[in-house]
Design an enzyme around this catalytic site. Structure first.
Site, PDB file in Angstrom:
ATOM      1  N   LYS A 193       0.782  -1.262  -0.052  1.00  0.00           N
ATOM      2  CA  LYS A 193      -0.077  -0.051   0.018  1.00  0.00           C
ATOM      3  C   LYS A 193       0.894   1.402  -0.071  1.00  0.00           C
ATOM      4  O   LYS A 193       1.789   1.384   0.983  1.00  0.00           O
ATOM      5  CB  LYS A 193      -1.022  -0.063   1.370  1.00  0.00           C
ATOM      6  CG  LYS A 193      -1.784   1.205   1.221  1.00  0.00           C
ATOM      7  CD  LYS A 193      -2.719   1.117   2.530  1.00  0.00           C
ATOM      8  CE  LYS A 193      -3.671   2.278   2.542  1.00  0.00           C
ATOM      9  NZ  LYS A 193      -4.405   2.266   3.753  1.00  0.00           N
ATOM     10  N   LYS A 240      -2.454  -1.610  -3.573  1.00  0.00           N
ATOM     11  CA  LYS A 240      -3.038  -0.445  -3.545  1.00  0.00           C
ATOM     12  C   LYS A 240      -2.206   0.671  -3.814  1.00  0.00           C
ATOM     13  O   LYS A 240      -1.314   0.762  -2.775  1.00  0.00           O
ATOM     14  CB  LYS A 240      -4.079  -0.348  -2.356  1.00  0.00           C
ATOM     15  CG  LYS A 240      -4.833   0.941  -2.230  1.00  0.00           C
ATOM     16  CD  LYS A 240      -5.512   0.855  -0.904  1.00  0.00           C
ATOM     17  CE  LYS A 240      -6.535   1.998  -0.795  1.00  0.00           C
ATOM     18  NZ  LYS A 240      -7.167   2.105   0.335  1.00  0.00           N
TER      19      LYS A 240
END
Length: 324
Positions: A195, A248
């Site tokens: 992320k 992400k």
């Protein structure tokens, strides 16, 4: 000069031929649809920076779930937006908080629906960071205890999968141990393993009311310039008990989807994040692009890179396109 053996166009000659040899496909069961639930009643408010995405109160969530189920979507990702916030994000692990209420409601009405609980503190803290602050810095180990408590509370409410998004060191094993000790050894963890501290989250922060009140998240989310670091993060998470790995954002970091696919054998999840969604919606509203073709090409790209599952705000539209 082209050899008589180099006739690649033979397999592109018609729509039927192209369908016959197509390597990657997007299926409805690949899609995970994010939902934002808020306190109150009779609330269905469109998020201004995310056209077609709404805040729902529990009474209005029931109607939304009917649409989701009718579309054939089998998995949702829950985000709760509480009214009360404090320094330690206590509503995150309150068994009666809005997220837990929403999970219970969905599972009571649709027991076969896979409910994934986002496990973080950012939308529950009054400072907007993903952990406990001490002298302006996020304290890692103290935060882990609260994340484990949050995961257990979400599992008690009926969550099928815990999806920790906080990027604290050791968050997977802390949650795994917490779940196991509470009798939830059967609940898998979908880790936000890779992320990035990305600029693509702006509309989401409007949706989750989670913008940091000071500083940023660069000390715990990953530097967008780094790739090898992502492999280290993912390896740690798998070692600690992660059952899925999320990348992400997905679109700008599709190389990381491929790298994880090549190095790990757990399911890989691509998160098609808020700004990726909003940019498409804005361009389509201006008539600059064909929304359906752009979205489907993007999602097929995630699959081609190696994603097994896709978290996307486009899920309801995609489901309609796939079944018409």
């Amino acid at each position: 000069m082209t050899s008589k053996f180099d006739r690649h166009r033979r397999l592109r000659s018609s729509a039927a031929m192209r369908n016959l040899v197509r390597e990657n496909h997007v299926h409805i069961e690949d899609l995970i649809y994010p939902l934002f639930v808020v306190e109150g009643s009779n609330i269905k408010e469109e998020i201004p920076s995310m056209p077609g995405v709404y805040h729902f109160s529990l009474d209005m969530l029931a109607e939304e779930m009917k649409e989701i189920v009718a579309a054939g979507i089998q998995s949702v990702l829950m985000f709760g937006v509480p009214e009360f916030k404090d320094a330690c994000g206590s509503e995150a692990y309150n068994d009666q908080a809005i997220t837990q209420q929403a999970i219970r409601q969905i599972k009571e009405s649709y027991p076969e629906m896979i409910v994934i609980a986002d496990t973080c503190l950012c939308q529950y803290t009054d400072h907007g960071h993903c952990g406990v602050l001490h002298e302006g810095e996020v304290v890692n180990d103290e935060t882990l205890k609260l994340l484990a408590a949050t995961a257990v509370s979400q599992a008690k409410a009926g969550a099928d999968i815990i999806a920790p998004s906080n990027m604290m060191d050791g968050f997977v094993i802390a949650i795994r141990e917490g779940l196991d000790e509470a009798g939830f050894a059967h609940i898998p963890i979908m880790s936000y393993a890779v992320k990035y501290a990305s600029s693509f989250y702006g509309p989401f922060r409007d949706a989750a009311h989670s913008t940091p009140q000071s500083g940023d998240r660069k000390s715990y989310q990953m530097d967008p310039a780094n790739a090898r670091e992502g492999l280290l993060e993912a390896a740690s998470d798998v070692r600690e008990g992660a059952d899925f790995l999320i990348v992400k954002p997905a679109l700008a970091f599709m190389d990381m989807v491929l790298r994880l696919r090549e190095n790990f054998h757990v399911p890989i999840v691509a998160y098609n994040v808020s700004a990726e969604y909003s940019m498409v919606k804005a361009a389509a509203a201006n008539g600059w692009i064909d929304e359906e073709r752009i979205v489907m090409e993007t999602l097929v790209g995630f699959k081609r890179a190696g994603a097994d599952l896709i978290i996307t705000y486009h899920a309801k539209d995609v489901a309609k396109w796939l079944t018409r």
